[in-house]
Design a protein around this motif. Structure first.
Motif, short mmCIF file in Angstrom:
data_model
loop_
_atom_site.label_atom_id
_atom_site.label_comp_id
_atom_site.label_asym_id
_atom_site.label_seq_id
_atom_site.Cartn_x
_atom_site.Cartn_y
_atom_site.Cartn_z
N ALA A 158 76.50 80.02 149.53
CA ALA A 158 75.74 81.16 149.00
C ALA A 158 75.90 82.37 149.91
O ALA A 158 76.08 83.49 149.43
N GLU A 159 75.87 82.15 151.21
CA GLU A 159 76.02 83.26 152.15
C GLU A 159 77.42 83.87 152.04
O GLU A 159 77.57 85.10 152.03
N ALA A 160 78.43 83.02 151.94
CA ALA A 160 79.81 83.53 151.80
C ALA A 160 79.97 84.28 150.48
O ALA A 160 80.58 85.36 150.43
N GLY A 161 79.43 83.73 149.41
CA GLY A 161 79.52 84.39 148.11
C GLY A 161 78.78 85.72 148.08
O GLY A 161 79.24 86.69 147.49
N LEU A 162 77.63 85.76 148.74
CA LEU A 162 76.86 87.00 148.81
C LEU A 162 77.65 88.08 149.54
O LEU A 162 77.67 89.23 149.12
N ALA A 163 78.31 87.70 150.62
CA ALA A 163 79.12 88.67 151.36
C ALA A 163 80.20 89.26 150.47
O ALA A 163 80.43 90.48 150.47
#
Length: 135
Positions: free
Chosen positions: A41-46
């Motif tokens: 989720a953090e990678a996708g948000l970035a």
């Protein structure tokens, strides 16, 4: 880079966990474990934030985790906050490529009417999204 912390809603799935972002409708992430879905989720948000900035879209302020309404049709497995880094200034890097590969990159960048750096950044974002299971 300034950080913001955005809420995600976790749901149990048939093959792990599914996360949705109340502040970014349509953005989802998947993972076998809560730790994996959170990292994805953090990678996708970035990637999503970077794309929004490229498109000239405003980045929303994070919702208060406790103020996000519950959806009666969703059985939540949890609520978490994930960090969203707002891009900072561009940084120059020095990389080495095989000359034939570099020529192919330049030709494709020209075909797409973008720069070498823009092409490589877009390719990196796609690869990260594919590897992390984000959309």
């Amino acid at each position: 880079m300034p950080s913001r912390y955005y809420p995600i809603i976790l749901e149990n799935g048939s093959e792990g966990f599914h996360a949705t972002f109340p502040d970014f409708p349509g953005l989802t992430a998947f993972g076998d474990t809560k730790a994996a879905v959170t990292a994805n989720a953090e990678a996708g948000l970035a990637l999503h934030i970077a794309g929004m900035i490229e498109d000239g879209d405003d980045i929303p302020e994070p919702s208060d985790l406790d103020q996000v309404p519950t959806d009666p049709e969703v059985v939540e497995a949890g609520r978490l906050l994930v960090r969203g880094e707002l891009p900072g200034r561009a940084v120059r890097v020095n990389v080495t490529f095989d000359e034939a590969l570099l020529a192919a990159i330049d030709a494709e960048a020209k075909r797409r009417d973008t720069s070498r750096a823009g092409f490589l950044a877009a390719a990196a974002r796609r690869e990260i999204a594919q590897q992390t299971g984000t959309r």
